[in-house]
Design an enzyme around this catalytic site. Structure first.
Site, PDB file in Angstrom:
ATOM      1  N   TYR A  35      -4.531   6.385  -7.894  1.00 45.87           N
ATOM      2  CA  TYR A  35      -5.335   6.102  -6.419  1.00 45.87           C
ATOM      3  C   TYR A  35      -6.708   5.247  -6.307  1.00 45.87           C
ATOM      4  CZ  TYR A  35      -6.674   6.200  -1.561  1.00 45.87           C
ATOM      5  OH  TYR A  35      -7.287   7.487  -0.665  1.00 45.87           O
TER       6      TYR A  35
ATOM      7  N   TYR B  37       0.439  -1.160  -0.117  1.00 47.74           N
ATOM      8  CA  TYR B  37       0.057   0.498  -0.136  1.00 47.74           C
ATOM      9  C   TYR B  37       0.809   1.132  -0.095  1.00 47.74           C
ATOM     10  CZ  TYR B  37      -4.197   2.810   0.909  1.00 47.74           C
ATOM     11  OH  TYR B  37      -5.320   3.763   1.041  1.00 47.74           O
TER      12      TYR B  37
END
Ligand SMILES: [Zn+2]
Lengths: 144, 387
Positions: free
Chosen positions: B338, B288
């Site tokens: 994103y 992440y």
């Protein structure tokens, strides 16, 4: 009569859980919530103790002579909230109270050059009157 | 402790075309992503008996609406208010429901106008956090409203304690930007980054400049999970869910007084145990990457480099193709886009299926991969996938 410039930044919202903290701040004092069962300070204040879950809590007045140490900090060069465009760069620290290092209080370090800030340096609490009846705890560099 | 033992698999992935301005709604984008995932799996919408989605502040569309316009009536719909670990955690929910025999095939999606709609990186609503969270009144008056500021507080102390430098952050960015140049769908394809440019870029909020922050865009992604037995009926090569671990640590959602540990530190042991593998077995990764430092911190948590050695690990090129842990090979959220964590998982699935075989984008012969989710320092969710 001078025209008062309105305070543009967010003002702390008083709630049943936290108003003792902010009421004390308005009087330029630090008051912390404490668990009656396990004696841990609770900050930010809330409806029960995050350490043991007890709902039995009390408040302890620590006064106006508050020192701390920079635990971590950031410097922001862009405003993320209204009002901060006037105060760039903005230094925000999480500072460990010297009297209770497990308690860490977030605030700005005001009136400082960001280049002078580093982890471990000493701070002193000050209070800034932001409206007629509200004051905000802040940190300044403790000068020896 | 849950054992996963490859009883469920990801059989379909899909996305819409990411952009700065979609000109449409999250529902339209989610429909495109869902149809693409169904086509990838060779499934029909009527094969779905579960649909789940996560959102922040109502920025998505309800699962029931997605089902409506896919033309199906699944048994089960679920919408959660989630974060950067929700892809993994909703997959865990799907696995549990499939293994319990309640569902067979679940579609999970994330859809957001992250650029033209709500941009998380610009800060949350001044009153929202104060009203919603006990800690809110203790951060907003001080100008702290952006994840870059909250995570920066962890980053600066961690860098101070372990010797990680700005250059080390730069190596994460440069590695991922390099991957993006091989991915025509990466938003920063055609815009490589070098260290000189990186270091010359001023910080937005220390220690992060614009390259350290993910690219917020209008995007939708979808993933289909089904039982291993049903995976045989799909046209794609199944990628099995071999292990999973969720974890929370800190008190409070945003007032963190302890920045020396993160939830990922505690998720790691459970994760490897559930899959029966070790960090050194992992061949490809999806870490992440809302911010560059978050990658460095998780490499430490998940055991890819020792505390204090993570900077050298990335400086040596280990996140690049040919390194020991090629990571975020589509460019990651730092340079592909994103989608709140989900796009990195799509890429991991494609790597493990060897979709890029014969091109320089393929991590050669990879069989085992990790996907780590970070909703914040306080909430982690990670999984191990295998082909
Ligand atoms: Zn207690």
């Amino acid at each position: 009569m001078t025209k008062q410039t309105a305070y543009e930044k967010p003002i702390p919202l008083k709630t049943p859980d936290n108003h003792e903290y902010w009421d004390a701040a308005d009087r330029h004092e630090l008051k912390l919530q404490k668990c009656s069962a396990c004696s841990t300070y609770i900050h930010p204040p809330g409806p029960a103790c995050p350490t043991c879950g007890s709902p039995e809590m009390e408040w302890e007045l620590l006064g106006s002579d508050i020192t701390a140490t920079v635990y971590s900090y950031i410097v922001s060069y862009r405003p993320f909230l209204p009002g901060f465009q006037h105060d760039l760069p903005t230094v925000i620290t999480v500072a460990a109270l010297d009297a209770a290092p497990d308690v860490k209080i977030m605030a700005n370090i005001i009136e400082c050059d960001p280049a002078d800030v580093e982890i471990g340096i000493p701070l002193k609490m000050t209070w800034v009157d932001v409206t007629d009846d509200r004051a905000l705890p802040q940190w300044v560099l403790a000068r020896g | 402790m849950a054992t996963y033992s490859n009883q469920c698999a990801i059989v379909g992935v899909g996305e819409n075309q990411r952009s700065r301005k979609s000109g449409t709604t999250p529902l339209h984008m989610a429909l495109t992503a869902a149809r693409n995932a169904l086509a990838d799996a060779g499934l029909d919408a009527k094969d779905l008996d579960g649909i789940m989605n996560y959102s922040t502040g109502g920025d998505s569309c309800p699962s029931h609406e997605l089902a409506t316009y896919l033309g199906c009536h699944p048994k089960y719909v679920k919408d959660v208010s989630g974060g950067g670990s929700s892809t993994e955690l909703l997959i865990a929910d799907a696995v549990a429901l499939i293994e319990a025999g309640m569902l067979e095939t679940v579609l999970i999606y994330r859809s957001m106008n992250g650029s033209s709609g709500v941009q998380v990186g610009r800060g949350y609503d001044p009153n929202m956090l104060q009203e919603m969270l006990p800690g809110g009144s203790f951060i907003m008056p001080y100008g702290s409203a952006s994840p870059s500021q909250w995570f920066g507080m962890f980053a600066n102390r961690h860098m101070h304690e372990t010797g990680i430098t700005k250059e080390h952050l730069g190596h994460v960015c440069i590695s991922f930007y390099e991957h993006a140049q091989r991915n025509p769908n990466a938003f920063l394809n055609g815009k490589p980054l070098d260290m000189e440019t990186y270091l010359a870029t001023p910080d937005i909020s220390m220690p992060f400049n614009i390259h350290d922050c993910c690219v917020e865009l209008d995007e939708a992604n979808a993933i289909i999970v089904t039982s291993a037995s049903n995976a045989k009926n799909c046209k794609s090569k199944p990628v099995f869910i071999a292990g999973m671990a969720p974890r929370t640590t800190h008190s409070h959602v945003h007032y963190w007084t302890q920045v020396d540990e993160v939830a990922a530190d505690h998720a790691a042991a459970d994760l490897y145990k559930s899959a029966g593998v070790k960090p050194e077995d992992i061949q490809v990764a999806s870490i992440y990457d809302c911010f560059s430092w978050v990658v460095l911190r998780q490499l430490e948590s998940y055991g890819f480099a020792k505390r204090g050695e993570v900077g050298d690990f990335v400086a040596a090129g280990n996140l690049k193709m040919g390194g020991s842990l090629p990571s975020n090979t589509a460019g990651g959220m730092l340079s592909e886009g994103y989608t709140h964590g989900m796009n990195n998982v799509l890429e991991l699935v494609r790597q493990l299926r060897h979709d890029y075989k014969g091109t320089e984008r393929q991590v050669k012969d990879c069989e085992l991969g990790i996907a780590t989710g970070w909703a914040g320092p306080d909430i982690a969710g990670a999984m191990i996938l295998r082909n």
